[in-house]
Design an enzyme around this catalytic site. Structure first.
Site, mmCIF file in Angstrom:
data_model
loop_
_atom_site.group_PDB
_atom_site.id
_atom_site.type_symbol
_atom_site.label_atom_id
_atom_site.label_comp_id
_atom_site.label_asym_id
_atom_site.label_seq_id
_atom_site.Cartn_x
_atom_site.Cartn_y
_atom_site.Cartn_z
ATOM 1 C CE LYS A 111 -31.178 -6.843 6.921
ATOM 2 N NZ LYS A 111 -32.018 -5.879 6.005
ATOM 3 C CG HIS A 128 -7.288 24.266 -4.786
ATOM 4 N ND1 HIS A 128 -6.519 25.273 -5.274
ATOM 5 C CD2 HIS A 128 -7.678 24.377 -3.479
ATOM 6 C CE1 HIS A 128 -6.762 26.434 -4.582
ATOM 7 N NE2 HIS A 128 -7.538 25.954 -3.501
ATOM 8 C CE LYS A 155 -23.204 -9.420 -1.885
ATOM 9 N NZ LYS A 155 -24.365 -9.380 -1.023
ATOM 10 C CD GLU A 212 -26.321 -1.600 -1.471
ATOM 11 O OE1 GLU A 212 -25.257 -1.993 -1.990
ATOM 12 O OE2 GLU A 212 -26.719 -1.512 -0.327
ATOM 13 N N GLY A 250 -29.435 -2.573 5.306
ATOM 14 C CA GLY A 250 -28.187 -2.308 5.535
ATOM 15 C C GLY A 250 -27.673 -1.047 5.416
ATOM 16 N NE ARG A 251 -30.036 1.106 -0.044
ATOM 17 C CZ ARG A 251 -30.326 -0.320 -0.415
ATOM 18 N NH1 ARG A 251 -29.564 -1.248 -0.157
ATOM 19 N NH2 ARG A 251 -31.438 -0.318 -1.337
ATOM 20 C CD GLU A 277 -16.973 -8.779 0.395
ATOM 21 O OE1 GLU A 277 -17.879 -9.453 0.989
ATOM 22 O OE2 GLU A 277 -16.932 -8.332 -0.848
HETATM 23 O O1 F6P Z 1 -23.550 -6.165 -1.067
HETATM 24 C C1 F6P Z 1 -24.508 -5.264 -0.702
HETATM 25 C C2 F6P Z 1 -24.770 -5.256 0.891
HETATM 26 O O2 F6P Z 1 -25.687 -6.159 0.872
HETATM 27 C C3 F6P Z 1 -25.314 -3.852 1.463
HETATM 28 O O3 F6P Z 1 -26.691 -3.693 1.177
HETATM 29 C C4 F6P Z 1 -24.964 -4.263 2.844
HETATM 30 O O4 F6P Z 1 -24.865 -3.006 3.537
HETATM 31 C C5 F6P Z 1 -23.634 -5.059 2.874
HETATM 32 O O5 F6P Z 1 -23.822 -5.726 1.674
HETATM 33 C C6 F6P Z 1 -23.222 -5.638 3.998
HETATM 34 O O6 F6P Z 1 -24.118 -6.775 4.364
HETATM 35 P P1 F6P Z 1 -24.032 -7.410 5.634
HETATM 36 O O7 F6P Z 1 -24.346 -6.149 6.665
HETATM 37 O O8 F6P Z 1 -25.170 -8.242 5.743
HETATM 38 O O9 F6P Z 1 -22.659 -7.986 5.866
#
Ligand code: F6P
Length: 549
Positions: free
Chosen positions: A211, A389, A513, A358, A272-273, A217
């Site tokens: 987003k 199990h 972060k 979240e 995002g979620r 990452e």
């Molecule tokens: O670190 C949390 C977050 O902001 C989430 O809410 C989001 O889904 C994820 O990181 C990834 O963010 P982006 O889509 O901006 O890479």
């Protein structure tokens, strides 16, 4: 008082009435509730689209449910719901509208943000996605060397990974089996390594899903993926055919080197979620095709409409949300298990973890004051029967109250052999047996009647009275998946509204972060990081020693 002038949650008469009711109910037994109402098994059910929801095995009476609904009314759940659907900026700390419902609105719907109807833009992107997805699926979109795309690798994390990864697994039976679709999220290099090690770069498309397009990452993995591709294809121009981006941030996408003509956009009013039915679902759309993707969106929309219009007594997300409040706030339950009896839903609960935790893992109210009540639960679970199990022992005989949702289907999906299809009844026999055992247990007398030695009676007794909701549908289709996700999205909404928290921000992920960025030079260069605490300093030193360079 709340920010909007309402009485604080735990000072409302509705809250007090529920606390009193809880005391009066005491350790009410499901056995008694069923004995007292022969119609309970069919009466305590709801139907939403294809979902049959049975809440008869919940520790509630008609009075409990009425009191919970009064709490919802008193805390303004419906007003906030309507404001969300109208596109108001209900995400107050980020000053944003919350409009994932617009992502699945029909073409002719009108939903305005700042006076602009957002629905045409939603459908324009969906149409572009559909066009692109069909080109990849048909072989019309080729790689740099003219070879057909056979592998799709989505690189993203959190909401830019969990949704499509979960839905891809869930709808595996509907996917094009000639395509290999993989998901890379972890900045641990092993993730990307394992995802691409057996792939041919000339046949691989990377979808960079972010987003913000700033997430470390994702950008790190995307950079390494580009190196992997260019090492093989040797021509910078290859990026245009092998990389597309899903983002709200065109500038950053261009800065990374992806042509914005290959970008599929979404908007800041999509959390995002809550984003996998936006452009973030492109990998899924390539896997299942645009028509199936649209069926899924229709499933979402069906439950959106239900949530928006159904009366409180018949409103399924409201009910699920209220049950969560009942256990979290009036029974001190700390967690909530979601247990799908479907192999295809293997990532479903992991997806819900982000959606729920979240969203509602907050400890200040919308005005920024500490809350004086429990908020979101720990959400956990894996597909049955594997859990049976492993950890079900604790649910059955442990000391904790763990409310659980059981999700199952009447028919298997996919091209299973006769023999494998026949296994479905056994799977579902377990499904029904578990909620039965959890609810009604086994009394000491029943154990004795089986001739069990007295010293083992206590060990073999099942207290029962563990509350569960059963969600049953005919089969796991794209539409049913959309219905299920929307059900949980709105459940989470209901709870956040009652708890008076902002369910749409996630400030809690920021500190980690920032600190990771700060500590990184200590790892890489052994740099002296000012203000590093003694524990972390010692750990970093040990790490460097063990690493040996
Ligand atoms: O670190 C949390 C977050 O902001 C989430 O809410 C989001 O889904 C994820 O990181 C990834 O963010 P982006 O889509 O901006 O890479």
């Amino acid at each position: 008082m709340n920010a909007d002038g309402r009485t604080r949650l735990n000072q409302t008469p509705e809250w007090t009435a529920l606390a009193k009711h809880r005391e009066e109910l005491g350790e009410v037994q499901l056995r008694e509730l069923f004995a007292g109402d022969p119609g309970r098994g069919s009466g305590y059910t709801l139907r939403v689209g294809d979902l049959h929801i049975d809440y008869s095995k919940q520790l509630v009476t008609d009075e409990t449910l009425a009191l919970l609904r009064e709490l919802a009314a008193a805390t303004g759940v419906f007003g906030l719901r309507d404001a969300m659907f109208r596109g108001e900026r209900i995400n107050i700390t980020e000053d944003r509208a919350v409009l994932h419902t617009a992502l699945r609105a029909p073409r002719d719907a009108v939903i305005e943000v700042d006076g602009e109807n957002v629905v045409p833009a939603v459908h324009a992107v969906l149409d572009r996605m559909a066009d692109f997805a069909e080109r990849v699926r048909s072989g019309d979109w080729t790689g740099h060397t003219g070879r057909r795309i056979r592998n799709v690798v989505n690189i993203g994390i959190g909401g830019s990974d969990l949704g499509p990864a979960m839905a891809y697994e869930a709808l595996r039976a509907f996917t094009d089996r000639d395509l290999t679709v993989r998901f890379v999220s972890n900045v641990d290099g092993a993730d990307l390594h394992e995802a691409v090690r057996d792939l041919d770069p000339a046949e691989t498309l990377f979808i960079i899903a972010s987003k913000t397009f700033t997430t470390i990452e994702t950008i790190t993995n995307a950079t390494s993926a580009r190196t992997w591709l260019l090492d093989a294809l040797g021509d910078e121009a290859a990026v245009a055919k092998h990389f597309v981006a899903l983002s709200t941030n065109a500038e950053k996408v261009a800065g990374f080197g992806i042509d914005t003509a290959n970008m599929f956009e979404f908007w800041d009013w999509v959390g995002g979620r809550y984003s996998y039915d936006s452009a973030i679902g492109l990998s899924l759309m390539i896997a299942i095709g645009a028509d199936r993707f649209r069926e899924m969106l229709d499933g979402f929309h069906l439950v959106d409409e239900h949530f928006r219009t159904a009366p409180a007594e018949a409103n399924a997300p409201l009910l699920l949300g209220l049950l969560g409040v009942w256990y979290g706030n009036f029974h001190d339950a700390q967690s909530h298990a979601v247990l799908p009896y479907s192999h295809y839903l293997s990532k479903f609960t992991a997806y819900l973890q982000q959606l729920d935790m979240e969203s509602n893992g907050k400890s200040v109210d919308r005005a920024g004051r500490p809350v004086e009540w429990q908020t979101g639960p720990v959400v956990w679970g894996t597909p049955g029967t594997n859990g049976q199990h492993a950890y079900y022992q604790l649910i059955h005989q442990g000391t904790k109250l763990i409310p659980a949702d059981f999700i199952g289907f009447a028919r298997p999906v996919g091209e299973l052999s006769e023999e494998l299809r026949a296994q479905h009844d056994l799977l579902m026999a377990n499904f029904f047996a578990q909620t039965q055992a959890l609810a009604f247990g086994k009394t000491p007398d029943e154990v004795r009647a089986e001739g069990v030695a007295e010293e083992l009676v206590a060990h073999k007794t099942f207290r029962g009275n563990h509350p569960t909701t059963t969600i049953l549908a005919r089969e796991l289709t794209p539409s049913v998946l959309g219905q299920l996700i929307a059900l949980y999205e709105h459940k989470v909404f209901v709870q956040g509204a009652i708890w008076d928290i902002d369910s749409f921000d996630q400030w809690g992920v920021e500190l980690g972060k920032v600190l990771a960025k700060r500590v990184e030079p200590a790892l890489t260069e052994g740099a002296e990081v000012p203000g590093l605490d003694a524990s972390t300093k010692a750990l970093v030193a040990t790490y460097r020693e063990l690493r040996g360079r």
